[in-house]
Design an enzyme around this catalytic site. Structure first.
Site, PDB file in Angstrom:
ATOM      1  N   GLU A 160       0.953  -1.201   0.200  1.00 47.81           N
ATOM      2  CA  GLU A 160       0.066   0.173  -0.166  1.00 47.81           C
ATOM      3  C   GLU A 160       0.536   1.073   0.067  1.00 47.81           C
ATOM      4  OE1 GLU A 160      -0.731  -2.776   2.322  1.00 47.81           O
ATOM      5  OE2 GLU A 160      -3.117  -3.090   1.534  1.00 47.81           O
ATOM      6  N   HIS A 213     -11.800  -4.461  10.254  1.00 47.51           N
ATOM      7  CA  HIS A 213     -12.002  -4.234   8.824  1.00 47.51           C
ATOM      8  C   HIS A 213     -13.357  -3.554   8.629  1.00 47.51           C
ATOM      9  CE1 HIS A 213      -9.315  -7.845   7.105  1.00 47.51           C
ATOM     10  NE2 HIS A 213      -9.205  -7.160   6.318  1.00 47.51           N
TER      11      HIS A 213
END
Ligand SMILES: Cc1ncc(C[n+]2csc(CCOP(=O)(O)OP(=O)(O)O)c2C)c(N)n1
Ligand SMILES: Cc1ncc(C[n+]2csc(CCOP(=O)(O)OP(=O)(O)O)c2C)c(N)n1
Ligand SMILES: [Mg+2]
Ligand SMILES: [Mg+2]
Lengths: 322, 336, 336, 322
Positions: free
Chosen positions: B70, B139
């Site tokens: 990322e 999440h």
């Protein structure tokens, strides 16, 4: 593509400009005129010059906290830089960035960076833009031995490789990250060893030798422009000053800097070689020395005389529109 | 012409129309194509929940899968933005900001300022927020208060398919870095969306429902919950005005302040964690600038100061729902 | 026995005493020793500003230099904490949280919850905050609102040498993950500090100055500025009560609310960015829970919503100073 | 240190338990009883077992989103796991963690992880604790081919190397990160190539072969326990199911999973070998099969019958004291 006389004189001028700039900032900093954290590049000039002599204004570089040399190597205006370092409104960044954040997008200098390892991801983006737009441009990430251990740097090498980007990773290994030796912090002998893990060529060159840097870079740039993907070039060199201004360098051997200055000065080595092998006269170099000295004098004088930013500048330039 | 489509289709359509219109728009992220390097189909996933599906067929190499790196690819999107592209980069879940945050807040957000106004970084980071999927603590977060905190970023949080499309097109055309937060529980929401391209300006709140007794400010999924609560409360004779700021940075302070001027009472509903959160931010703004209008304490309806739990029974308690909103509204409405 | 020492000596002393007392306490970070692997002296730096100097001589391998790999070594400190050590890990500047944030908020902060109460993660992350050094946008931030936002973290912000020592010892003995924020402009502050070991409990604010007209809440360097402002205002007949929360998570809400009950007026001074910031957090809390006491709008004195500028003239304007605090206090004091 | 009969039977039991657990979770998930994201480990059992058969309860492992196999390999109670996956109060994490966050510090299982690359830094810490406390323990980071590109993983390998930690990095290369092939995302042929850049030995082994994994790990563990520092062990293997439950796997060749199940089943391979070479009877394995089947039946039955968490559980376990 051998270097012409003009190229050699230009390379000398860039190196010398960096050296003078840094030696002078060192002096001015000691006088107390320059604010903030300042990291000098003196001693490493052959790297910036050897790399950037292979680049055009369309090519991009991303730099580090030790960015003055990369700026000058890439052609950023010295007056603007000096004013910036003094925090003046006439500075490259209008006094808002300072030494650690000089950027000049017009000359392809994407910015010094206060974050170790901040540049390599950005370089992937610059290289991607060149690739997608088909400009033929390349992008170069300068980073230190310390930064070579930052996750962002590793990730970027992998990304550049899988996307086959025209990116070049230049690891400037000056043996130290602050006061910590690369011998400790880098878990392999040569940083270039790491290239194999990213499916790209890796090479280590002597950073005291402009020509070694230049040649390795030429190959890397050609590969990149030709669609051959990224390269890792490790440049081994030494810094003449401390990590930042004010550093007493007690982590170095007592005579280390003296030895480096005497034995490993890339500019003197360059001068010896071009005057002996390349039909360049000592006077030509001396003339450049004079010009550079005047340029830096003038840059300091103008910076000192320049106005501070205006109070209103505090809140501008945060957004283009908000 | 407007037709009913899903929130996730609205996102896809916005990307599609902007990629068609402007060749400098590119898309990147993990499995935004899906199948790269493999022996099966390409465009296998089109994003982990299928939001970008079909773009690869139309735009080929302008939509790119990435390694799980990322920092590198978000940074690459940012670097490419400074070099003339308009990347739309997907950070799959906002929960993952921790592995790439530096590139966003120290680089993209600060370039223009640090460089004295010379840089332009038109990058969009699309990312999923929110609880409700039993996806547990890593999440299910909202985390947009963290982005809202950072000067130099814009933060967009659509609550309907209509807004998703218009705000995303605006985000792509916007010249500043934008964090675009998509609540995963809204993807299946259906709503009227014009098929042509349109933009919704940043910093303009939407008055979702007009009312006179209590102002409710809500974002994303909470807008729907606030509407449910308001419908119930209307039957009890409490008239709620619901304001959806749509962007938290910039924030449309005026619309909120004007509403509070009329109602004198404010309930802020937010799914983000409460401390230094979005509800606190809006409450503080009103306590500073709208104090004279306030006739009751400001109420904040948020999750507790805990991570998001896995178990459904706990997660349902965690998420602020209509019942808690109703209770808060009744409380402030009754305050004298 | 108390004697005057510097803030940075107080930190050093806290580390020293805890390392002496408990062999499970270890220290790690970039150049916290300095000189590792080189040809010169060891303990060459003792931290970039010399705060940990001398510990290497006493504790040898229990204080360790690291590569520039914040995710790895912050994560290592966290992992070691779950395995029985009490690491004190230095993140040189809080500005660098972006390269290691995941380990802090998704790992350390959530272990105990995600693992159903079974994990214990007694790690301390020491880090420098604040502007004033002409260190520009990436070395001058406060950012503690981001940590305060995260459930599972404790956040400590000392404002004097006395507090630095007592809070750090508490942090080390504390069984939860603690972010310990040291304002770099306070390192040279001198103050009375007992030479013996002592702790200051978390969640107990310090009433720095008693007063009856206006409550000022301030943190870190702002406490001193608030005191300056209060002294000036006293001459004008305005009596300020100054509260230093000392920890933002947990936050001592009661002390703030009680003070506002007496004064009816609240000014919050904070050096962090304003949006979703610490001032907003406290303002919101009072607007919820102390509304009935409020006789004036809450005032927030913070920097503008901009990065930290380099130039001294701009940075001085950026940082909230006594003059702005005075103006804010006068404003709320006069409000009727 | 050859494996005894008991060891072999134990290895079989662990692999079979993983397989049965996962096959059953697959079935139960399809029925709709199991909430959230679930990533199954079936097909990769030889890795978890081959690694963990070298470890004791004092050794630590950190796992991934695909963690069930590592848990069972390390000895976490299957009943607690199943209850956790169902979100029940009797679960290993009292229903608060779920499939992606099962941890059991008592057996040295530091946690599954929802963050790709989240584990390796923690493993450095566990190894550091073992080193400082002198326990002789080692710590193992499991991570996938996808995670091998995450900065945290690279940094951790470097840190483990410079600190000479008793850490072992086990790269489980199953060829995919979600729907993206390792062939694309990993810029070198073998992940183990990267070891050289971190000054540690690296080896690639066939993950369908328990013995290959076991032997490579034994060497790595011995080195680590002996103070020789970290090792990178790449295990090449295949997953039998999709990335997560619900994945239609259209990014794989149409017959890929069928082929893998038929030709590359590590458990069948193990069974063939131990019955032919190691004096283990087929009935012994069949007996284990029966026990395991009952165990899993029982775990599911108990999980289904178990109570949900209590509302008050929502706000407990955030801090030890606040
Ligand atoms: C992410 C991050 N970590 C730490 C620092 C502090 N820091 C600034 S320069 C530096 C050393 C960098 O060493 P190296 O990469 O070798 O570059 P050099 O200074 O030798 O040119 C460190 C640790 C930082 N600026 N950013
Ligand atoms: C930081 C982060 N990025 C992305 C994801 C989403 N994600 C979850 S699993 C996964 C693929 C992991 O691949 P690999 O490491 O090969 O493990 P495998 O699933 O094959 O076992 C991705 C991208 C994540 N959880 N965390
Ligand atoms: Mg260096
Ligand atoms: Mg994989």
């Amino acid at each position: 593509m051998a270097l012409s006389r003009e190229d050699l004189l230009e390379a000398y001028r860039r190196m010398k400009t960096i050296r003078e700039f840094e030696e002078r900032v060192h002096v001015e900093f000691a006088k107390g005129g320059i604010p903030g954290f300042v990291h000098l590049y003196a001693g490493e000039e052959a790297s910036a010059a050897g790399v950037c002599m292979n680049l055009t204004d369309d090519d991009k570089i991303a730099s580090t906290h030790r960015g003055h040399g990369h700026c000058i190597g890439k052609g950023v205006d010295v007056h603007g830089m000096m004013a910036e370092i003094y925090g003046k409104r006439t500075g490259t960044c209008r006094g808002k960035g300072g030494s650690m954040h000089i950027a000049d997008l017009d000359t392809g200098m994407l910015g010094a960076n206060g974050i170790v390892g901040g540049g390599p991801p950005l370089v992937c983006g610059a290289a991607l833009a060149a690739k997608i737009k088909g400009t033929g441009g390349v992008a170069v990430a300068f980073f230190g031995d310390g930064a070579s251990n930052q996750g962002t740097t590793f990730e970027s090498m992998n990304l550049a490789s899988v996307w086959k980007l025209p990116a070049i990773f230049v690891a400037e290994n000056n043996g130290y990250a602050e006061a910590t030796a690369a011998k400790f912090s880098v878990s392999c002998e040569d940083i270039s060893t790491r290239a194999a893990g990213f499916g790209m060529p890796g090479v280590t060159v002597d950073g005291h030798d402009f020509f070694a840097v230049y040649d390795a870079m030429r190959e890397a740039v050609e590969r990149a422009r030709g669609g051959g993907g990224p390269t890792l070039v490790e440049v081994k060199l030494d810094r003449f000053f401390g990590h930042f201004e004010g550093d007493n360098q007690n982590y170095r051997a007592p005579d280390e800097v003296k030895h480096v200055r005497e034995q490993k000065d890339c500019i003197r080595r360059f001068a010896r070689r071009v005057t002996s092998e390349h039909d360049i006269a000592e006077q030509e170099l001396a003339a450049i020395d004079d010009e550079v000295a005047k340029l830096i004098d003038d840059a300091v004088a103008q910076a000192l005389a320049a106005p501070d930013p205006l109070p209103a500048d505090l809140t501008t330039d945060v957004y283009i529109k908000y | 012409m407007a037709r009913k489509i899903l929130f996730q289709q609205a996102i896809n359509e916005a990307l599609d129309q902007e990629m068609a219109r402007d060749s400098s728009v590119i898309v990147m992220g993990e499995d935004v194509v899906g199948g790269t390097g493999g022996n099966g189909e390409m465009d296998a996933w089109g994003g982990v929940l299928g939001v970008t599906k079909g773009l690869y067929g139309k735009y080929g190499d302008r939509i790119m899968d990435t390694p799980i790196s990322e920092s590198a690819f978000v940074g690459a999107a940012i670097g490419a933005a400074t070099c003339g592209l308009r990347p739309v980069c997907e950070l799959m879940f906002i929960d993952f900001l921790g592995v790439c945050f530096d590139q966003i807040y120290n680089q993209a957000a600060k370039f223009r300022y640090m460089f004295g106004g010379k840089a332009k970084t038109p990058v969009v980071i699309r990312t999923m927020i929110g609880a409700g999927f039993r996806a547990a603590a890593q999440h299910s977060q909202c985390l947009y208060p963290i982005f809202t905190h950072i000067p130099g970023l814009k933060v967009v949080i659509p609550s309907s398919p209509y807004e998703a499309k218009g705000l995303l097109i605006q985000a792509i055309r916007d010249d500043d870095p934008v964090i675009f937060c998509e609540h995963k529980a809204l993807y299946a929401m259906e709503g009227e969306v014009p098929d042509e391209s349109y933009t919704i300006p940043f910093g303009e709140a939407n008055i979702v429902r007009e009312g006179s007794d209590v102002t409710i400010v809500a974002l994303a999924r909470m807008v729907g919950f606030a509407q449910k609560a308001a419908a119930t409360l209307a039957k009890e004779g409490i008239s709620c005005e619901i304001i959806d700021p749509r962007t938290t940075s910039p924030l449309d302070e005026d619309t909120i302040l004007e509403s509070v001027e009329n109602t004198g009472r404010l309930v802020i509903v937010d799914e983000a964690s409460p401390r230094c959160g979005m509800a606190a931010d809006i409450a503080a703004m009103v306590a500073q600038k709208g104090f004279a209008s306030l006739q009751a304490p400001i109420a904040m309806v948020t999750p507790p100061h805990t991570p998001v739990p896995f178990s459904g029974v706990l997660e349902d308690l965690y998420i602020p729902g209509p019942a808690r909103i109703e209770a808060a509204v009744r409380n402030v409405a009754e305050y004298a």
